[in-house]
Design a protein around this motif. Sequence first.
Motif, mmCIF file in Angstrom:
data_model
loop_
_atom_site.group_PDB
_atom_site.id
_atom_site.type_symbol
_atom_site.label_atom_id
_atom_site.label_comp_id
_atom_site.label_asym_id
_atom_site.label_seq_id
_atom_site.Cartn_x
_atom_site.Cartn_y
_atom_site.Cartn_z
ATOM 1 N N SER A 93 -1.028 11.668 2.548
ATOM 2 C CA SER A 93 -0.108 11.450 1.437
ATOM 3 C C SER A 93 -0.245 10.003 0.969
ATOM 4 O O SER A 93 0.101 9.076 1.697
ATOM 5 N N HIS A 94 -0.780 9.797 -0.252
ATOM 6 C CA HIS A 94 -0.983 8.426 -0.745
ATOM 7 C C HIS A 94 0.336 7.696 -0.898
ATOM 8 O O HIS A 94 0.489 6.549 -0.523
ATOM 9 N N ARG A 95 1.325 8.442 -1.476
ATOM 10 C CA ARG A 95 2.629 7.823 -1.661
ATOM 11 C C ARG A 95 3.218 7.460 -0.298
ATOM 12 O O ARG A 95 3.776 6.390 -0.105
ATOM 13 N N GLY A 96 3.044 8.376 0.653
ATOM 14 C CA GLY A 96 3.592 8.174 1.988
ATOM 15 C C GLY A 96 3.064 6.921 2.661
ATOM 16 O O GLY A 96 3.835 6.134 3.200
ATOM 17 N N VAL A 97 1.741 6.705 2.608
ATOM 18 C CA VAL A 97 1.208 5.563 3.359
ATOM 19 C C VAL A 97 1.632 4.236 2.734
ATOM 20 O O VAL A 97 1.835 3.254 3.447
ATOM 21 N N VAL A 98 1.797 4.203 1.406
ATOM 22 C CA VAL A 98 2.285 2.958 0.797
ATOM 23 C C VAL A 98 3.732 2.709 1.241
ATOM 24 O O VAL A 98 4.105 1.587 1.595
ATOM 25 N N LEU A 99 4.508 3.793 1.279
ATOM 26 C CA LEU A 99 5.884 3.688 1.790
ATOM 27 C C LEU A 99 5.870 3.190 3.236
ATOM 28 O O LEU A 99 6.633 2.307 3.625
ATOM 29 N N GLY A 100 4.936 3.766 4.030
ATOM 30 C CA GLY A 100 4.809 3.357 5.432
ATOM 31 C C GLY A 100 4.522 1.870 5.545
ATOM 32 O O GLY A 100 5.106 1.175 6.385
ATOM 33 N N ALA A 101 3.626 1.369 4.685
ATOM 34 C CA ALA A 101 3.293 -0.060 4.709
ATOM 35 C C ALA A 101 4.533 -0.885 4.401
ATOM 36 O O ALA A 101 4.823 -1.886 5.071
ATOM 37 N N ALA A 102 5.294 -0.456 3.389
ATOM 38 C CA ALA A 102 6.491 -1.205 3.013
ATOM 39 C C ALA A 102 7.470 -1.251 4.179
ATOM 40 O O ALA A 102 8.012 -2.306 4.516
ATOM 41 N N ILE A 103 7.662 -0.092 4.835
ATOM 42 C CA ILE A 103 8.629 -0.044 5.941
ATOM 43 C C ILE A 103 8.163 -0.922 7.107
ATOM 44 O O ILE A 103 8.904 -1.765 7.602
ATOM 45 N N LEU A 104 6.891 -0.739 7.518
ATOM 46 C CA LEU A 104 6.440 -1.450 8.721
ATOM 47 C C LEU A 104 6.279 -2.952 8.499
ATOM 48 O O LEU A 104 6.292 -3.721 9.445
ATOM 49 N N ILE A 105 6.084 -3.389 7.255
ATOM 50 C CA ILE A 105 6.034 -4.832 7.011
ATOM 51 C C ILE A 105 7.455 -5.391 6.900
ATOM 52 O O ILE A 105 7.779 -6.431 7.475
ATOM 53 N N ALA A 106 8.324 -4.667 6.178
ATOM 54 C CA ALA A 106 9.650 -5.208 5.903
ATOM 55 C C ALA A 106 10.557 -5.150 7.135
ATOM 56 O O ALA A 106 11.293 -6.087 7.403
ATOM 57 N N LEU A 107 10.463 -4.033 7.904
ATOM 58 C CA LEU A 107 11.371 -3.834 9.035
ATOM 59 C C LEU A 107 11.344 -4.982 10.054
ATOM 60 O O LEU A 107 12.391 -5.546 10.381
ATOM 61 N N PRO A 108 10.140 -5.370 10.541
ATOM 62 C CA PRO A 108 10.138 -6.449 11.536
ATOM 63 C C PRO A 108 10.583 -7.790 10.959
ATOM 64 O O PRO A 108 11.029 -8.660 11.704
ATOM 65 N N GLU A 109 10.464 -7.953 9.628
ATOM 66 C CA GLU A 109 10.926 -9.201 9.026
ATOM 67 C C GLU A 109 12.427 -9.358 9.248
ATOM 68 O O GLU A 109 12.933 -10.467 9.367
ATOM 69 N N ALA A 110 13.115 -8.200 9.307
ATOM 70 C CA ALA A 110 14.556 -8.243 9.561
ATOM 71 C C ALA A 110 14.840 -8.880 10.920
ATOM 72 O O ALA A 110 15.852 -9.538 11.104
ATOM 73 N N LEU A 111 13.884 -8.683 11.883
ATOM 74 C CA LEU A 111 14.064 -9.254 13.216
ATOM 75 C C LEU A 111 14.148 -10.776 13.167
ATOM 76 O O LEU A 111 14.772 -11.402 14.009
ATOM 77 N N ARG A 112 13.473 -11.358 12.181
ATOM 78 C CA ARG A 112 13.505 -12.800 12.011
ATOM 79 C C ARG A 112 14.926 -13.330 11.894
ATOM 80 O O ARG A 112 15.262 -14.394 12.387
ATOM 81 N N PHE A 113 15.774 -12.525 11.192
ATOM 82 C CA PHE A 113 17.116 -13.013 10.913
ATOM 83 C C PHE A 113 18.046 -12.838 12.103
ATOM 84 O O PHE A 113 19.132 -13.378 12.131
ATOM 85 N N VAL A 114 17.591 -12.037 13.092
ATOM 86 C CA VAL A 114 18.400 -11.898 14.301
ATOM 87 C C VAL A 114 18.335 -13.195 15.097
ATOM 88 O O VAL A 114 19.218 -13.494 15.885
#
Lengths: 288, 288
Positions: A231-252
């Motif tokens: 799924s092309h749409r899916g993998v771009v979504l996956g990239a957005a999630i996996l890049i953005a999610l750990p960035e949230a850890l920075r603020f912890v």
Amino acid sequence: MDYLIHIGVLICISGILALSLNLVVGETGLVSVAHAAFYGIGAYVAALLLTKVGLNFFLAALVGMAFSGFAALAIGAVLARFKGDFYVLVSLGFNMIIYSIMVNWQSVTNGPLGISAIPRPAIFGYVFGTTGPYFLLAAIALALTYYFCVLLTQSSFGRVLHGIREDEEATSVFGYRTTHYKVLIYMISAMLAGLAGALFASYITFIDPSSFVISASIFILAIVILGGLSSHRGVVLGAAILIALPEALRFVGFPSEIAAQMRQLTYGLILILLMLYRPQGLLGKFKL
Amino acid sequence: MELAVQIGLNAVIAGAIYALVALGFNLIYSTARFFDVGYGALAVVGGYTMLYVYKTLELPFALAIVLAVTFAGALGWVIERFVYRPLRSQKASPTVLLVASIGVLTVVQATVAILFTSEFKTLSRDVGATRVFEIFGGVITEVQVIILFVALAIMSTLGLVLKYTLFGKAIRAIADDEEVARIVGIPSRRLIGIVFFIGSAIGAVAGIAVGFDTGLQPTVGLALLLGGVIAAIIGGVGNIWGGVAGAFLLAIIENVGVWTFSGEWKSTVAFAVLILVLLFKPRGLFEK
């Protein structure tokens, strides 16, 4: 704001990597764990041409893509002889070999110290110096890659790839030389990864071998599996999630060493949980 | 001459460690039928548990070893129970199990790095005080002699157990065909759990041996695993004694390779051997 755009650029680059790996893993059903190697070849060739020869970025990126493609031709031809677990293992091996070349061929790659002061892309005297314009460039590259992947999978070529994924033997009985298709899609995928590498090198302006280790390949695979195989749409979504999610850890407020490991931990957990509960990923159409 | 003896001695030690990893890997592979990459992480868990109980808590050596090996074995059992067993009952493909085990490797490795940092650590309490033996001009440390004998003891015990006990017969039956084994009343689920315990425990011994011989790093698991897997494949996957022979062969090639080129190319040499073996002798050199 600049920080958000920076995340945006990283998502674009990972999106290109995920789209290209999906062509091999999702569309053709070959689980390759060597994508970081081609990403790295593209990055190194482009970086060397930019710093040592002073070539224009767009030409350097093209040459980088060509080198990634040639490497994939050699590696893909060997890999095409394997199936299943052995395919995974041998692809891991090639990643390791390319990585040790990056570390040990010091006269060219400068070894573990890497290459620094890579110039930003410029065209007709205009330099993509700040994050804003660079985001535009990366987004255009992502959009072009996306459009290309959609066209490719809808073409008759893409249908043969799906045929190989579902039943390679039957496809070859119909007269398709499946090995040629497998090597060709591997090359195309590697060239797109090379493009992502060139963008990465000129964006960060510094590269070293640590960005192209096996765990980077696992990360890209995690993006594809999370977003959804085929799924092309899916993998771009996956990239957005996996890049953005750990960035949230920075603020912890974790220290950076721990934060990096927490990121790895998240990727690993995501892989385990997906395999257990949703092996096709978020928007996937194909199960491993 | 002295050089040849030294290379031989180094190869024997490295071979003993690879043989242990290959032994556990083969045991797990022949019963559970997938490439367990996460197994490499359990060797690291063994090493680091030893680091904690032996160097931090300063428990006596024998007790520390028992604790470390048991802990790693128990962790292997738990992972099998909560990750691999549910996947097997869903009839997941070996690739899905392999991807899940990559997840396990990433999670365990990151956890170890968070708890113990990524720095290089050695298990010996008093570095430099180790006794050194000379054999035909080659040098071997006391630790290495112990490693060698422990490895040989584990290998022969496992060989005898598999051959002569009821447990061993049941394991071999499961390796032949799990379904039929279950039909004739062998509790295959429970036994596979036990196999993961034993396999992980053997891996832990290898991890501890590496910790005493050279030193530990959270990422050493993957390198150790790849050595063991390559040894297993050279010997023919699932063939326990083939794996041991493959381990010593790989160690000899690696050590000669390191002497001819340089230490940095070790993993490249190992993978080149793997790829050549797979291309020309895909079922291993010691096929049954």
